[in-house]
Scaffold this active site. Structure first.
Site: not given
Ligand code: GLC
Length: 717
Positions: A237
């Site tokens: 993430d």
């Molecule tokens: C965020 C989320 C994830 C998302 C990523 C990119 O913090 O937890 O679901 O796809 O960052 O934006």
């Protein structure tokens, strides 16, 4: 599946890549892409959110819109809405739309779907997730992944694993026992991989049993690679990595983050230096690159099939129609006393549409699920479009929504702010005094309008100030003093049609006084039209709850004590007793149970028969539509162990379901099946599922607490 040809091709590429080039492939080089190796024809990997449509274009190195004016796309129903259809084909259709639009916008990986278990009704991202039940998730995620990937785009199922709260989400240590992980929190991910052929998966922000998910060797290598044989890409993430060595030695392939210091990422310069010094192996890096190249090969980004890669397209009529169909199927009829619904589409009198959610658009909020919707039909627009100009449709907001509601503050900023900082930001955004005055004015206007109308339709609920990434709700209460307004409207007009438009359950103190209640999750660009079609009988509602609607939090084991919302550690002490598994076992009174939903017709179940061959069981029954209109019914099969052993087991668990269409008066046979695993529990010692012999009651129902047919069978190991 791996194949000889691609593996040989990939190995040859790896031999040609320099250390620098390989390092550039395993970490972000912009916020949403990795570095290309042009000389070898290896392109950048382009990621994009999100589950409700392909997100707006971001600046390369600043967490902000790129001010692109051609990134409007189809805005899909949220995963909670899709799951409420209980129709795997609907999930597939939305997967196809999402995949084709992602390809059309030049993306290689769509960061969707989110499939975390809805453990607590307070989790801010529940609208992005499907259910409290793993079997619903398994049956919906497989077609969604397959259909996304048919467009030569990788699905990226998230967030692995046990990311079921937003409070302190980057650091909270989630303590869950092995059996509960394998029976409740893992199955959706396992099905996406083993049945869906998943090309990529996202590690979660949180720690799991002491280790950050994105750098946990036990989780990523132990479970994904070794136990499940996963050979796709594992991406962190955005900001989920905190240590170079841990990331290098876990099975993580790509590190993404929210900062623009790309060379300072853990898998960038420091990783390169540790390889040069011999502290870390280059073979470990090669393995990461191998997984990335394998996915690129599967997506036809490299290799002999490059020329035949799908081009994709977005904002097509087909996509809009598909979105409308799924939104229609997602609407849930929860109450309909005196058959108040459906309303007469030919009505020409005075209709009051009251409630700010009747005129609110939601596409631009929620966090990373936000997007630029090509359009969004609100409930008020949907009603007006359906009735045309002949009926007198008047609108009153009824309640005041503060202008600086969290939905409007940058979600990324808020998700890293403390509660105090957030409050300060919010309070700086609107005058408290003005709000009080406006609240009173809106309330009085709404009640007066109701008094002067023939039909009142209330549309309230929540918005992305409450259903939002980075934040959990403090309670289940309806905001903006809606309860007081709804009670006043019901006093004035007892036949008021109450509609809740929201991403998670709310307390409903006025429920006993409401004769009708319709529930819609955020249902995308056609949500308002779909809702109007149900209210006026163009569509017979067939949505069913894929989560329990509690009366209040007192009955929820996931929010007691150390269980939820804490910043340092949460302990899933309820184990497998999540959602209806707990509420049905302990007969907790609820507003509406798991699997519940009404129709404008009725269905009668009959003729249960069971064929058993060891642990392979086939369950048949007849379903008859005894009403006057066609409809769709979801037949649910629960399995209830009859003996109480030493192992804690829920009173019953959903193991299969099927949705069927029935014309008025039609009878059809439904066949549901069970296998060995449906009578098994996970044994942490043996690291596998073990058959639990004994007697089981097979329950065929229209909801978890509406069992229509039963039969007991014996399972022997
Ligand atoms: C965020 C989320 C994830 C998302 C990523 C990119 O913090 O937890 O679901 O796809 O960052 O934006």
């Amino acid at each position: 599946m791996k194949n000889e040809v691609s593996e040989k091709y990939i190995d040859s590429l790896i031999l040609s890549l320099s250390l620098e080039e390989k390092i550039g492939m395993v970490h972000g080089n912009t916020l949403f892409s990795t570095k290309a190796v042009e000389r070898l024809g290896i392109p950048s990997l382009h990621f994009s959110d999100g589950p409700m449509g392909v997100r707006l274009e971001f600046a390369d190195n600043y967490w902000h819109s790129a001010n692109n004016h051609d990134d409007y796309a189809s805005y899909l129903p949220c995963n909670s809405a899709i799951a409420s259809t209980w129709n795997p084909k609907a999930a597939g259709h939305m997967g196809n739309v999402l995949g084709e639009e992602a390809r059309g916008r030049g993306k290689d990986v769509i960061l969707a779907p989110g499939i975390n278990i809805k453990r607590s009704p307070l989790c801010g991202r529940n609208f992005e997730y499907m259910s409290e039940d793993p079997r619903v998730i398994e049956k919906m995620v497989v077609p969604m992944v397959q259909e996304i990937q048919k467009n030569d785009v990788a699905a990226c199922v998230k967030h692995f694993a046990a990311n079921s709260q937003e409070t302190e989400r980057l650091w909270v240590d989630t303590i869950v026992d092995e059996r509960t992980l394998h029976e409740i929190y893992y199955p959706g991910f396992r099905a996406a991989i083993k049945e869906g052929g998943l090309y990529s998966i996202m590690g979660a922000y949180n720690r799991l049993n002491g280790e950050h998910c994105c750098t946990s060797k036990a989780l990523l290598d132990g479970v994904l690679r070794k136990q499940w044989g996963y050979d796709g890409v594992i991406v962190s993430d955005w900001g989920g990595v905190h240590d170079t060595t841990l990331a290098a030695e876990a099975a993580l392939d790509v590190e993404m983050d929210v900062g623009a210091d790309f060379d300072e990422y853990y898998l960038a310069n420091s990783y390169k230096e540790k390889i040069i010094s011999g502290e870390l192996s280059e073979e470990g890096l090669n393995e990461k690159v191998r997984n990335i190249l394998r996915m690129m090969y599967r997506l036809k980004m490299i290799g002999p099939q490059k020329e035949s890669r799908k081009a994709g397209r977005f904002n097509t009529k087909e996509h809009q129609n598909a979105t409308l169909d799924v939104a229609r199927e997602s609407v849930i009829l929860l109450k309909n006393e005196e058959h108040l619904l459906p309303l007469n589409p030919g009505f020409r009198g005075r209709i009051a549409v009251i409630g700010a959610n009747a005129a609110t658009i939601h596409a631009n909020g929620g966090g990373s699920a936000e997007m630029h919707a090509l359009y969004e039909i609100t409930p008020l627009m949907g009603i007006r479009m359906l009735l045309g100009g002949n009926a007198q449709v008047r609108y009153a907001p009824g309640y005041y929504v503060p202008k600086k509601q969290r939905a409007e503050i940058s979600w990324q900023a808020t998700s890293t702010m403390s509660e105090e900082e957030l409050q300060a930001t919010e309070n700086g955004g609107h005058e408290a005094a003005g709000q009080k005055h406006l609240q009173k004015q809106y309330y009085e206007e709404a009640v007066a309008l109701a008094k002067d109308s023939d039909i009142v339709i209330y549309v309230g609920g929540l918005n992305h100030g409450y259903d939002v990434e980075g934040l959990d709700r403090a309670d289940m209460k309806l905001p903006y003093e809606q309860d007081k307004l709804i009670e006043a409207l019901l006093r004035e007009k007892p036949d008021t049609i109450v509609v809740m438009y929201a991403g998670s359950p709310v307390e409903m103190s006025w429920l006993p006084d409401a004769k009708s209640l319709v529930w819609s999750y955020y249902a995308g660009m056609e949500g308002g039209k779909a809702l109007a079609d149900v209210l006026f009988g163009i569509v017979n509602p067939s949505g069913r709850l894929s989560e329990t609607f509690l009366k209040n939090l007192s009955g929820c084991p996931a929010v007691q004590g150390v269980n939820f919302g804490r910043k340092d550690k949460v302990e899933y002490t309820e184990g497998v007793m999540v959602g209806y598994r707990y509420y049905d076992t302990h007969e907790i009174p609820v507003n509406f149970c798991f699997g519940y939903g009404l129709s404008y017709t009725e269905y009668v179940y009959s003729n249960l028969s069971v064929e058993q061959d060891g642990t392979d069981v086939r369950v048949r029954c007849l379903v008859t539509n005894t009403g006057a209109v066609a409809g769709m019914e979801t037949v649910q099969l629960y399995v209830a162990p009859k003996e109480k052993g030493k192992l804690i087991r829920p009173c019953h668990e959903l193991k299969d379901f099927a949705k069927i269409h029935l014309e008025a008066g039609e009878t059809r046979e439904v066949v549901l099946t069970l296998q060995k695993k449906d009578f098994s529990c996970y044994d942490a010692e043996r690291k596998d599922f073990v058959l639990m012999s004994g007697n089981y009651e097979l329950q065929i129902g229209a909801a978890s607490r509406d069992i229509r047919l039963k039969e007991t069978i014996q399972i022997t190991g």
